[in-house]
Motif scaffolding. Structure first.
Motif, PDB file in Angstrom:
ATOM      1  N   LEU A 104      12.175  -1.986 -18.569  1.00  0.00           N
ATOM      2  CA  LEU A 104      10.739  -1.910 -18.327  1.00  0.00           C
ATOM      3  C   LEU A 104      10.433  -2.186 -16.861  1.00  0.00           C
ATOM      4  O   LEU A 104       9.628  -1.483 -16.231  1.00  0.00           O
ATOM      5  CB  LEU A 104      10.000  -2.921 -19.206  1.00  0.00           C
ATOM      6  N   ARG A 105      11.092  -3.204 -16.300  1.00  0.00           N
ATOM      7  CA  ARG A 105      10.887  -3.518 -14.886  1.00  0.00           C
ATOM      8  C   ARG A 105      11.382  -2.386 -14.001  1.00  0.00           C
ATOM      9  O   ARG A 105      10.775  -2.084 -12.959  1.00  0.00           O
ATOM     10  CB  ARG A 105      11.618  -4.824 -14.548  1.00  0.00           C
ATOM     11  N   ALA A 106      12.472  -1.738 -14.400  1.00  0.00           N
ATOM     12  CA  ALA A 106      12.997  -0.613 -13.625  1.00  0.00           C
ATOM     13  C   ALA A 106      12.012   0.557 -13.641  1.00  0.00           C
ATOM     14  O   ALA A 106      11.807   1.227 -12.622  1.00  0.00           O
ATOM     15  CB  ALA A 106      14.345  -0.174 -14.196  1.00  0.00           C
ATOM     16  N   GLU A 125       2.567   8.932 -15.159  1.00  0.00           N
ATOM     17  CA  GLU A 125       3.417   9.180 -16.319  1.00  0.00           C
ATOM     18  C   GLU A 125       4.330   7.980 -16.600  1.00  0.00           C
ATOM     19  O   GLU A 125       4.481   7.550 -17.755  1.00  0.00           O
ATOM     20  CB  GLU A 125       4.257  10.438 -16.064  1.00  0.00           C
ATOM     21  N   MET A 126       4.920   7.424 -15.545  1.00  0.00           N
ATOM     22  CA  MET A 126       5.840   6.302 -15.713  1.00  0.00           C
ATOM     23  C   MET A 126       5.099   5.022 -16.098  1.00  0.00           C
ATOM     24  O   MET A 126       5.533   4.280 -16.977  1.00  0.00           O
ATOM     25  CB  MET A 126       6.632   6.095 -14.420  1.00  0.00           C
ATOM     26  N   TYR A 127       3.960   4.767 -15.444  1.00  0.00           N
ATOM     27  CA  TYR A 127       3.172   3.584 -15.799  1.00  0.00           C
ATOM     28  C   TYR A 127       2.667   3.681 -17.241  1.00  0.00           C
ATOM     29  O   TYR A 127       2.628   2.671 -17.963  1.00  0.00           O
ATOM     30  CB  TYR A 127       1.982   3.428 -14.847  1.00  0.00           C
ATOM     31  N   ALA A 128       2.267   4.869 -17.667  1.00  0.00           N
ATOM     32  CA  ALA A 128       1.785   5.061 -19.034  1.00  0.00           C
ATOM     33  C   ALA A 128       2.904   4.784 -20.040  1.00  0.00           C
ATOM     34  O   ALA A 128       2.655   4.223 -21.121  1.00  0.00           O
ATOM     35  CB  ALA A 128       1.248   6.478 -19.215  1.00  0.00           C
ATOM     36  N   GLU A 129       4.124   5.169 -19.687  1.00  0.00           N
ATOM     37  CA  GLU A 129       5.268   4.909 -20.567  1.00  0.00           C
ATOM     38  C   GLU A 129       5.477   3.406 -20.746  1.00  0.00           C
ATOM     39  O   GLU A 129       5.679   2.924 -21.862  1.00  0.00           O
ATOM     40  CB  GLU A 129       6.521   5.562 -19.982  1.00  0.00           C
ATOM     41  N   VAL A 130       5.414   2.664 -19.642  1.00  0.00           N
ATOM     42  CA  VAL A 130       5.572   1.206 -19.722  1.00  0.00           C
ATOM     43  C   VAL A 130       4.420   0.593 -20.514  1.00  0.00           C
ATOM     44  O   VAL A 130       4.623  -0.308 -21.341  1.00  0.00           O
ATOM     45  CB  VAL A 130       5.636   0.577 -18.319  1.00  0.00           C
ATOM     46  N   THR A 138       1.357  -8.911 -22.138  1.00  0.00           N
ATOM     47  CA  THR A 138       2.512  -9.354 -21.356  1.00  0.00           C
ATOM     48  C   THR A 138       2.348  -8.901 -19.906  1.00  0.00           C
ATOM     49  O   THR A 138       1.558  -8.003 -19.595  1.00  0.00           O
ATOM     50  CB  THR A 138       3.823  -8.793 -21.925  1.00  0.00           C
ATOM     51  N   LEU A 139       3.132  -9.529 -19.022  1.00  0.00           N
ATOM     52  CA  LEU A 139       3.039  -9.203 -17.603  1.00  0.00           C
ATOM     53  C   LEU A 139       3.348  -7.734 -17.345  1.00  0.00           C
ATOM     54  O   LEU A 139       2.651  -7.070 -16.566  1.00  0.00           O
ATOM     55  CB  LEU A 139       3.995 -10.099 -16.804  1.00  0.00           C
ATOM     56  N   ASN A 140       4.399  -7.207 -17.990  1.00  0.00           N
ATOM     57  CA  ASN A 140       4.768  -5.802 -17.770  1.00  0.00           C
ATOM     58  C   ASN A 140       3.632  -4.860 -18.177  1.00  0.00           C
ATOM     59  O   ASN A 140       3.377  -3.851 -17.512  1.00  0.00           O
ATOM     60  CB  ASN A 140       6.038  -5.452 -18.561  1.00  0.00           C
ATOM     61  N   HIS A 141       2.950  -5.186 -19.264  1.00  0.00           N
ATOM     62  CA  HIS A 141       1.846  -4.341 -19.719  1.00  0.00           C
ATOM     63  C   HIS A 141       0.691  -4.368 -18.713  1.00  0.00           C
ATOM     64  O   HIS A 141       0.126  -3.324 -18.373  1.00  0.00           O
ATOM     65  CB  HIS A 141       1.360  -4.814 -21.091  1.00  0.00           C
ATOM     66  N   VAL A 142       0.353  -5.564 -18.222  1.00  0.00           N
ATOM     67  CA  VAL A 142      -0.745  -5.687 -17.257  1.00  0.00           C
ATOM     68  C   VAL A 142      -0.395  -4.978 -15.952  1.00  0.00           C
ATOM     69  O   VAL A 142      -1.240  -4.291 -15.359  1.00  0.00           O
ATOM     70  CB  VAL A 142      -1.075  -7.167 -16.994  1.00  0.00           C
ATOM     71  N   LEU A 143       0.857  -5.125 -15.498  1.00  0.00           N
ATOM     72  CA  LEU A 143       1.270  -4.449 -14.261  1.00  0.00           C
ATOM     73  C   LEU A 143       1.201  -2.931 -14.411  1.00  0.00           C
ATOM     74  O   LEU A 143       0.829  -2.222 -13.466  1.00  0.00           O
ATOM     75  CB  LEU A 143       2.689  -4.873 -13.885  1.00  0.00           C
ATOM     76  N   TYR A 150      -4.821   1.922 -10.103  1.00  0.00           N
ATOM     77  CA  TYR A 150      -4.671   2.252  -8.677  1.00  0.00           C
ATOM     78  C   TYR A 150      -4.461   3.748  -8.483  1.00  0.00           C
ATOM     79  O   TYR A 150      -5.026   4.352  -7.570  1.00  0.00           O
ATOM     80  CB  TYR A 150      -3.494   1.482  -8.080  1.00  0.00           C
ATOM     81  N   ASN A 151      -3.628   4.341  -9.337  1.00  0.00           N
ATOM     82  CA  ASN A 151      -3.369   5.777  -9.219  1.00  0.00           C
ATOM     83  C   ASN A 151      -4.634   6.596  -9.463  1.00  0.00           C
ATOM     84  O   ASN A 151      -4.933   7.527  -8.718  1.00  0.00           O
ATOM     85  CB  ASN A 151      -2.285   6.193 -10.218  1.00  0.00           C
ATOM     86  N   HIS A 152      -5.377   6.247 -10.507  1.00  0.00           N
ATOM     87  CA  HIS A 152      -6.601   7.006 -10.817  1.00  0.00           C
ATOM     88  C   HIS A 152      -7.646   6.820  -9.723  1.00  0.00           C
ATOM     89  O   HIS A 152      -8.362   7.766  -9.384  1.00  0.00           O
ATOM     90  CB  HIS A 152      -7.148   6.578 -12.173  1.00  0.00           C
ATOM     91  N   GLU A 153      -7.713   5.628  -9.160  1.00  0.00           N
ATOM     92  CA  GLU A 153      -8.648   5.408  -8.057  1.00  0.00           C
ATOM     93  C   GLU A 153      -8.255   6.254  -6.846  1.00  0.00           C
ATOM     94  O   GLU A 153      -9.110   6.872  -6.197  1.00  0.00           O
ATOM     95  CB  GLU A 153      -8.684   3.929  -7.677  1.00  0.00           C
ATOM     96  N   THR A 154      -6.961   6.288  -6.555  1.00  0.00           N
ATOM     97  CA  THR A 154      -6.488   7.080  -5.416  1.00  0.00           C
ATOM     98  C   THR A 154      -6.736   8.570  -5.637  1.00  0.00           C
ATOM     99  O   THR A 154      -7.033   9.306  -4.692  1.00  0.00           O
ATOM    100  CB  THR A 154      -4.985   6.828  -5.185  1.00  0.00           C
ATOM    101  N   LYS A 155      -6.627   9.016  -6.895  1.00  0.00           N
ATOM    102  CA  LYS A 155      -6.881  10.420  -7.226  1.00  0.00           C
ATOM    103  C   LYS A 155      -8.381  10.725  -7.351  1.00  0.00           C
ATOM    104  O   LYS A 155      -8.758  11.846  -7.699  1.00  0.00           O
ATOM    105  CB  LYS A 155      -6.190  10.786  -8.547  1.00  0.00           C
ATOM    106  N   LYS A 156      -9.214   9.706  -7.085  1.00  0.00           N
ATOM    107  CA  LYS A 156     -10.669   9.823  -7.143  1.00  0.00           C
ATOM    108  C   LYS A 156     -11.187  10.049  -8.560  1.00  0.00           C
ATOM    109  O   LYS A 156     -12.303  10.561  -8.760  1.00  0.00           O
ATOM    110  CB  LYS A 156     -11.179  10.928  -6.195  1.00  0.00           C
TER     111      LYS A 156
END
Length: 228
Positions: A104-106, A125-130, A138-143, A150-156
């Motif tokens: 998960l961390r990887a 895609e990768m963040y959604a998988e995690v 859990t920390l991994n879920h929140v991260l 952050y990605n959606h904000e950057t994509k406006k």
């Protein structure tokens, strides 16, 4: 002087309770010798198996940590030299992980590198998988949720960013939320919703009154109030 207890003839001739118990135990063991040997053997097998499993788990965890360290080194290499593309090498390492916390961390690390490279679709895609695999709270879920926001904000895609930022705030208790609130205020501002942006910033002034970067909040709030 207290009177000494004199043993009766019955007590002198008959076995005491310990002798009777010992004799019964010996008789039981003699009659059930094969069963006792089988139980003892099974116990030894279970003990040896438990030790082997624990040792194997420890070795596996050490191997996963070494793999994760290799991925960290790849990210660091790219950060030091942005022209070097390392996602291909990281993708080759990922299948070598067994499912578990290290994998998960990887995935989170690879998602972060995709984000750094501007490949937001792959990062999402990768963040959604995690986010799907990690237990909520859990920390991994929140991260993973933070990375998605952050990605959606950057994509406006500010509406989606607002949705995710708010879900993190609603569900998190121990996670540091200063930058989550700040991202939420930015997204409201980008949606031309200054009232909600100011509301969030004022809440931050109270909630994070001792935060070292509170001045950023104060400055932004003054700017929004001046433009009202």
């Amino acid at each position: 002087m207290t009177q000494e207890h004199k043993l009766t003839k019955k007590e002198l001739k008959g076995p005491d309770s310990f002798q009777r118990f010992s004799a019964g135990l010996v008789a039981f063991m003699d009659a059930n010798r094969n069963l006792l040997f089988a139980v003892a053997g099974l116990g030894a097998v279970v003990l040896a198996g438990s030790w082997f499993w624990a040792d194997r788990q420890e070795q596996q965890a050490e191997g996963m940590e070494k793999l994760y360290f290799q991925m960290e080194k790849l990210q660091q290499r790219q950060q030091e030299n942005p022209e070097q593309e390392v996602t291909g090498e990281m993708q080759k390492l990922l299948p070598r992980f067994v499912e578990g916390p290290q994998k998960l961390r990887a995935r989170l690390l690879l998602a972060e590198v995709y984000y750094e490279n501007g490949n937001h679709d792959r990062s999402i895609e990768m963040y959604a998988e995690v986010s799907t695999l990690a237990k909520p709270g859990t920390l991994n879920h929140v991260l993973a949720q933070k990375g998605l926001a952050y990605n959606h904000e950057t994509k406006k895609d500010f509406k989606k960013a607002v949705e995710i930022y708010k879900s993190i705030i609603d569900s998190s208790t121990n996670f540091p939320l200063f930058y989550i609130y700040l991202g939420l205020a930015r997204s409201y501002e980008a949606l031309s919703d200054p009232d909600n942006a100011k509301l969030i910033l004022r809440e931050m002034q109270t909630k994070f009154s001792s935060h070292p970067e509170l001045e950023t909040v104060n400055r932004k709030l003054k700017q929004l109030e001046a433009s009202a």
